[in-house]
Design an enzyme around this catalytic site. Sequence first.
Site, PDB file in Angstrom:
ATOM      1  N   ASN A  75       0.838  -1.191   0.000  1.00 55.35           N
ATOM      2  CA  ASN A  75       0.000   0.000   0.000  1.00 55.35           C
ATOM      3  C   ASN A  75       0.882   1.254   0.000  1.00 55.35           C
ATOM      4  O   ASN A  75       1.945   1.247  -0.595  1.00 55.35           O
ATOM      5  CB  ASN A  75      -0.953  -0.050   1.194  1.00 55.35           C
ATOM      6  CG  ASN A  75      -1.967  -1.187   1.049  1.00 55.35           C
ATOM      7  OD1 ASN A  75      -2.811  -1.163   0.174  1.00 55.35           O
ATOM      8  ND2 ASN A  75      -1.862  -2.186   1.897  1.00 55.35           N
ATOM      9  N   ASP A  97       4.243   2.817   3.887  1.00 62.75           N
ATOM     10  CA  ASP A  97       5.704   2.869   3.979  1.00 62.75           C
ATOM     11  C   ASP A  97       6.248   4.118   3.297  1.00 62.75           C
ATOM     12  O   ASP A  97       7.129   4.799   3.822  1.00 62.75           O
ATOM     13  CB  ASP A  97       6.315   1.622   3.331  1.00 62.75           C
ATOM     14  CG  ASP A  97       5.864   0.334   4.001  1.00 62.75           C
ATOM     15  OD1 ASP A  97       5.750   0.338   5.226  1.00 62.75           O
ATOM     16  OD2 ASP A  97       5.621  -0.646   3.295  1.00 62.75           O
ATOM     17  N   GLY A 119      -3.794   1.465   8.166  1.00 66.13           N
ATOM     18  CA  GLY A 119      -2.341   1.352   8.297  1.00 66.13           C
ATOM     19  C   GLY A 119      -1.812   2.168   9.454  1.00 66.13           C
ATOM     20  O   GLY A 119      -2.362   2.147  10.553  1.00 66.13           O
ATOM     21  N   GLU A 120      -0.725   2.935   9.211  1.00 66.07           N
ATOM     22  CA  GLU A 120      -0.200   3.766  10.280  1.00 66.07           C
ATOM     23  C   GLU A 120       0.043   5.206   9.880  1.00 66.07           C
ATOM     24  O   GLU A 120      -0.033   6.098  10.736  1.00 66.07           O
ATOM     25  CB  GLU A 120       1.077   3.175  10.858  1.00 66.07           C
ATOM     26  CG  GLU A 120       2.230   2.983   9.906  1.00 66.07           C
ATOM     27  CD  GLU A 120       3.408   2.292  10.585  1.00 66.07           C
ATOM     28  OE1 GLU A 120       4.319   2.990  11.044  1.00 66.07           O
ATOM     29  OE2 GLU A 120       3.394   1.041  10.672  1.00 66.07           O
ATOM     30  N   ASP A 121       0.291   5.499   8.602  1.00 65.64           N
ATOM     31  CA  ASP A 121       0.514   6.890   8.229  1.00 65.64           C
ATOM     32  C   ASP A 121      -0.769   7.698   8.381  1.00 65.64           C
ATOM     33  O   ASP A 121      -0.820   8.683   9.122  1.00 65.64           O
ATOM     34  CB  ASP A 121       1.054   6.979   6.798  1.00 65.64           C
ATOM     35  CG  ASP A 121       1.372   8.410   6.396  1.00 65.64           C
ATOM     36  OD1 ASP A 121       2.064   9.096   7.176  1.00 65.64           O
ATOM     37  OD2 ASP A 121       0.935   8.852   5.321  1.00 65.64           O
ATOM     38  N   SER A 122      -1.837   7.290   7.685  1.00 66.65           N
ATOM     39  CA  SER A 122      -3.102   8.025   7.799  1.00 66.65           C
ATOM     40  C   SER A 122      -3.673   7.915   9.211  1.00 66.65           C
ATOM     41  O   SER A 122      -4.370   8.820   9.686  1.00 66.65           O
ATOM     42  CB  SER A 122      -4.111   7.525   6.765  1.00 66.65           C
ATOM     43  OG  SER A 122      -4.371   6.142   6.920  1.00 66.65           O
ATOM     44  N   TYR A 148      -9.228  -0.237   3.693  1.00 67.14           N
ATOM     45  CA  TYR A 148      -8.779  -1.362   2.881  1.00 67.14           C
ATOM     46  C   TYR A 148      -9.971  -1.962   2.133  1.00 67.14           C
ATOM     47  O   TYR A 148     -11.138  -1.706   2.475  1.00 67.14           O
ATOM     48  CB  TYR A 148      -8.125  -2.421   3.759  1.00 67.14           C
ATOM     49  CG  TYR A 148      -6.797  -1.994   4.347  1.00 67.14           C
ATOM     50  CD1 TYR A 148      -5.756  -1.574   3.533  1.00 67.14           C
ATOM     51  CD2 TYR A 148      -6.584  -2.029   5.728  1.00 67.14           C
ATOM     52  CE1 TYR A 148      -4.536  -1.194   4.066  1.00 67.14           C
ATOM     53  CE2 TYR A 148      -5.372  -1.650   6.273  1.00 67.14           C
ATOM     54  CZ  TYR A 148      -4.343  -1.226   5.438  1.00 67.14           C
ATOM     55  OH  TYR A 148      -3.148  -0.847   5.971  1.00 67.14           O
ATOM     56  N   ALA A 200      -2.002  14.514  -2.565  1.00 68.72           N
ATOM     57  CA  ALA A 200      -0.664  14.737  -2.025  1.00 68.72           C
ATOM     58  C   ALA A 200      -0.748  14.766  -0.501  1.00 68.72           C
ATOM     59  O   ALA A 200      -1.807  15.085   0.077  1.00 68.72           O
ATOM     60  CB  ALA A 200      -0.106  16.053  -2.559  1.00 68.72           C
TER      61      ALA A 200
END
Length: 368
Positions: free
Chosen positions: A16, A19, A272-275, A194, A254
């Site tokens: 995805n 990373d 995930g972890e970023d969002s 997801y 972006a």
Amino acid sequence: MISRKKIAIFCARIDNWGDIGVTWRVARYCAQEGHEVVWWIDDWHAANAFVAQTPRPSTLTMRLWHRSAPTAEDRDQVSQVDAVIEAFACGFSDPWLAAFAARRPHPPRWIVLDHLVTEPWAGSVHGLSSPHPRLPLDAQWCIPGFEPRCGGLLREPDLLSRFAEWSDTEAAVFFTRLTPLSALSYRRVSLFCYADAPLSGLLAALAADPTPTLLFVPPGAPRQALAAAGIALDESPQAWPGTPHVWQPIPFLAPDDYDRLLTLCHLNWVRGEDSFVRAQWAARPFVWSPYRRADGAHVQFAEAFRTRFGGHWPLTDTETRITDAHDWRLALTEWEAWANHAAAWRETLLQLPELGQTVLGMISPTVR
């Protein structure tokens, strides 16, 4: 005074965008702090798509990472770096490790930036070292997380000022880039989930909800999740029959634009972890789809976070109640209390270490 360093950050895109998102933000942070940064990425197309419309410091460059072995030019670059950041234990081949070890007068600092950890053990592992069995290399672990003794969370110095409330005029201008509709007239939901996200409870609750809602849906997995629920989207706004709601497909945004969308929506479904981390800084009600692990460990990660966050609203899609329309109706009714809790949670997070500073401090005690 800043001790300027040359830092190499290596990222392997697994499947995805998380990373890429995390390493891009770390790379930009280090560059904005006055360091020369080379961001090595094994998926050049995806990386370019991610940052194409994002301002990049002049001291931040991108390189394609040839994972099997460094080229002659790669070796020349490596010979100049002071520190190597291995994102998410992506792994180095023996030729790359040999290139690091050959750096003179001494090998670079080697930081293994791990995935975000929601569990208490993060503080006991952060900072530990792992010597290479043959080469003069010593990997030091940096564990992002919610424990005071771990690496903390990524928070750019200007983040909260960028997340400050916009005027209606500013918000309306932003939304003209995403929709022809008057977005401020709607309750706004962003759906970045997801493909297997359990949407049934939310969709059932919204179907019976009279508040006009505009739902922003980026391409890829979120639209696949809706298609599985019988909702097929093209690229135009689409009314939801029998409801006052509208589906609004949007392009992949972006990073800075996505941050802004999070702050301007009333509810964000993230993954995930970023969002996930960005939604917490946005201080809006959110639902989290943790990254699925084959061993089922994501359920434990989610439970650990729910324990920290508190509150009784639907929070992660591992919860049984996430598919219950009644629970969702209550959550939407109690949105204001949920929002207040999210704002208070952000104040708690401000007490944690800042991940960018943690990384730079591990590279050199003189780096601030």
